[in-house]
Design a protein around this motif. Structure first.
Motif, PDB file in Angstrom:
ATOM      1  N   THR A   1       3.489  34.364 -59.959  1.00  8.96           N
ATOM      2  CA  THR A   1       2.040  33.848 -59.892  1.00  8.96           C
ATOM      3  C   THR A   1       0.820  35.085 -59.733  1.00  8.96           C
ATOM      4  OG1 THR A   1       2.210  34.372 -57.390  1.00  8.96           O
ATOM      5  CG2 THR A   1       2.745  32.249 -58.230  1.00  8.96           C
ATOM      6  N   LEU A   2       1.454  36.322 -60.346  1.00 11.77           N
ATOM      7  CA  LEU A   2       0.537  37.392 -60.557  1.00 11.77           C
ATOM      8  C   LEU A   2      -0.320  37.813 -59.224  1.00 11.77           C
ATOM      9  CD1 LEU A   2      -0.822  36.666 -63.985  1.00 11.77           C
ATOM     10  CD2 LEU A   2       0.946  38.119 -63.427  1.00 11.77           C
ATOM     11  N   GLY A   3       0.485  37.631 -58.088  1.00 14.97           N
ATOM     12  CA  GLY A   3      -0.076  38.125 -56.936  1.00 14.97           C
ATOM     13  C   GLY A   3      -0.974  36.987 -56.032  1.00 14.97           C
TER      14      GLY A   3
ATOM     15  N   LEU B   1      -2.536  34.780 -51.292  1.00 17.59           N
ATOM     16  CA  LEU B   1      -3.435  33.928 -50.438  1.00 17.59           C
ATOM     17  C   LEU B   1      -2.790  33.089 -49.567  1.00 17.59           C
ATOM     18  CD1 LEU B   1      -5.870  33.275 -53.419  1.00 17.59           C
ATOM     19  CD2 LEU B   1      -6.231  34.905 -51.282  1.00 17.59           C
ATOM     20  N   VAL B   2      -1.811  32.542 -50.379  1.00 14.77           N
ATOM     21  CA  VAL B   2      -1.072  31.423 -49.456  1.00 14.77           C
ATOM     22  C   VAL B   2      -0.302  32.035 -48.274  1.00 14.77           C
ATOM     23  CG1 VAL B   2       0.796  29.437 -49.418  1.00 14.77           C
ATOM     24  CG2 VAL B   2      -0.803  29.973 -51.538  1.00 14.77           C
ATOM     25  N   ILE B   3       0.356  33.172 -48.368  1.00 14.98           N
ATOM     26  CA  ILE B   3       1.122  33.825 -47.313  1.00 14.98           C
ATOM     27  C   ILE B   3       0.028  34.089 -46.277  1.00 14.98           C
ATOM     28  CG2 ILE B   3       2.493  35.986 -46.952  1.00 14.98           C
ATOM     29  CD1 ILE B   3       3.741  35.661 -49.689  1.00 14.98           C
ATOM     30  N   ASN B   4      -1.135  34.626 -46.601  1.00 19.89           N
ATOM     31  CA  ASN B   4      -2.018  35.129 -45.560  1.00 19.89           C
ATOM     32  C   ASN B   4      -2.685  33.988 -44.608  1.00 19.89           C
ATOM     33  OD1 ASN B   4      -1.597  37.878 -46.207  1.00 19.89           O
ATOM     34  ND2 ASN B   4      -3.706  37.950 -47.624  1.00 19.89           N
ATOM     35  N   GLY B   5      -2.718  32.829 -45.427  1.00 20.51           N
ATOM     36  CA  GLY B   5      -3.030  31.714 -44.677  1.00 20.51           C
ATOM     37  C   GLY B   5      -1.976  31.138 -43.813  1.00 20.51           C
TER      38      GLY B   5
ATOM     39  N   ARG C   1      -7.310  27.962 -32.846  1.00 19.30           N
ATOM     40  CA  ARG C   1      -6.917  26.810 -33.544  1.00 19.30           C
ATOM     41  C   ARG C   1      -7.599  26.421 -34.897  1.00 19.30           C
ATOM     42  NH1 ARG C   1      -5.052  27.570 -29.311  1.00 19.30           N
ATOM     43  NH2 ARG C   1      -4.921  26.279 -27.350  1.00 19.30           N
ATOM     44  N   THR C   2      -6.476  26.060 -35.847  1.00 23.46           N
ATOM     45  CA  THR C   2      -7.128  25.736 -37.164  1.00 23.46           C
ATOM     46  C   THR C   2      -6.848  24.507 -37.670  1.00 23.46           C
ATOM     47  OG1 THR C   2      -4.549  26.192 -38.082  1.00 23.46           O
ATOM     48  CG2 THR C   2      -6.150  28.044 -37.668  1.00 23.46           C
ATOM     49  N   GLY C   3      -7.729  24.194 -38.783  1.00 20.85           N
ATOM     50  CA  GLY C   3      -7.705  22.963 -39.131  1.00 20.85           C
ATOM     51  C   GLY C   3      -6.869  22.639 -40.530  1.00 20.85           C
ATOM     52  N   GLU C   4      -7.151  22.192 -41.376  1.00 24.13           N
ATOM     53  CA  GLU C   4      -6.448  21.980 -42.753  1.00 24.13           C
ATOM     54  C   GLU C   4      -5.669  23.253 -43.256  1.00 24.13           C
ATOM     55  OE1 GLU C   4      -8.297  19.488 -45.721  1.00 24.13           O
ATOM     56  OE2 GLU C   4      -9.366  18.323 -44.274  1.00 24.13           O
ATOM     57  N   PHE C   5      -4.696  23.051 -43.657  1.00 20.13           N
ATOM     58  CA  PHE C   5      -4.005  24.427 -44.307  1.00 20.13           C
ATOM     59  C   PHE C   5      -4.912  25.069 -45.250  1.00 20.13           C
ATOM     60  CE2 PHE C   5      -1.180  26.807 -46.956  1.00 20.13           C
ATOM     61  CZ  PHE C   5      -0.452  27.703 -46.208  1.00 20.13           C
ATOM     62  N   TRP C   6      -5.228  24.315 -46.345  1.00 22.59           N
ATOM     63  CA  TRP C   6      -5.981  24.981 -47.339  1.00 22.59           C
ATOM     64  C   TRP C   6      -7.453  25.869 -46.757  1.00 22.59           C
ATOM     65  CZ3 TRP C   6      -3.251  26.626 -51.054  1.00 22.59           C
ATOM     66  CH2 TRP C   6      -2.213  25.814 -51.310  1.00 22.59           C
TER      67      TRP C   6
ATOM     68  N   VAL D   1      -8.398  29.613 -46.935  1.00 27.76           N
ATOM     69  CA  VAL D   1      -9.632  30.320 -47.053  1.00 27.76           C
ATOM     70  C   VAL D   1     -10.234  31.019 -46.200  1.00 27.76           C
ATOM     71  CG1 VAL D   1     -12.354  29.744 -47.799  1.00 27.76           C
ATOM     72  CG2 VAL D   1     -10.351  28.535 -48.791  1.00 27.76           C
ATOM     73  N   ALA D   2     -10.044  30.832 -44.834  1.00 29.26           N
ATOM     74  CA  ALA D   2     -10.318  31.717 -43.772  1.00 29.26           C
ATOM     75  C   ALA D   2      -9.683  32.838 -43.751  1.00 29.26           C
ATOM     76  CB  ALA D   2      -9.923  30.938 -42.417  1.00 29.26           C
TER      77      ALA D   2
END
Length: 134
Positions: free
Chosen positions: A71-73, A77-81, A99-104, A108-109
């Motif tokens: 994925t060229l790095g 982003l997904v791993i940090n999320g 507490r977090t909301g939706e995964f995506w 972004v957070a």
């Protein structure tokens, strides 16, 4: 010293993210929830996030090396999320924490936290060559 600065920068970055309501990341402070309790909760969540990044993040990033190449790095982003979500899951066992909301939105957070960490970490963390002189 570097780890203490990392925890403080993480706490500040998490606080900034909780101020953005669109990201659905909230902080539940220790009771009664006044200024000192919020600061202590942020520091403890920053500590947990730093430990999750150090321990779990290292293992996940090593296992995901083929995905980094494929994925060229962008998989970072997904791993940090995922690591931010895991921090929220760990602190969900108590009546304080993150507490977090939706995964995506969590992804972004985590991106915002990463940018803040990069900027402040570059400014505040002691350099290796400065430590070797002492």
């Amino acid at each position: 010293m570097r780890f203490v600065v990392r925890v403080a920068v993480n706490a500040f970055a998490i606080w900034i993210v909780t101020l953005l309501p669109a990201l659905q990341v909230t902080l539940i402070p220790f009771a009664p929830g006044e200024g000192l309790q919020v600061a202590l909760t942020l520091l403890l969540v920053g500590l947990i996030f730093a430990l999750v990044n150090t321990i779990v993040g290292t293992i996940v990033k090593i296992v995901a090396i083929p995905l980094y190449i494929l994925t060229l790095g962008l998989i970072s982003l997904v791993i940090n999320g995922f690591l931010l979500w895991l921090t929220a899951v760990i602190t969900a066992n108590w009546d304080w924490g993150l507490r977090t909301g939706e995964f995506w939105l969590t992804v972004v957070a985590a991106l915002v936290i990463g940018v803040i960490n990069a900027i402040l970490g570059g400014i505040l963390r002691p350099r290796k060559d400065e430590r070797s002189r002492r």
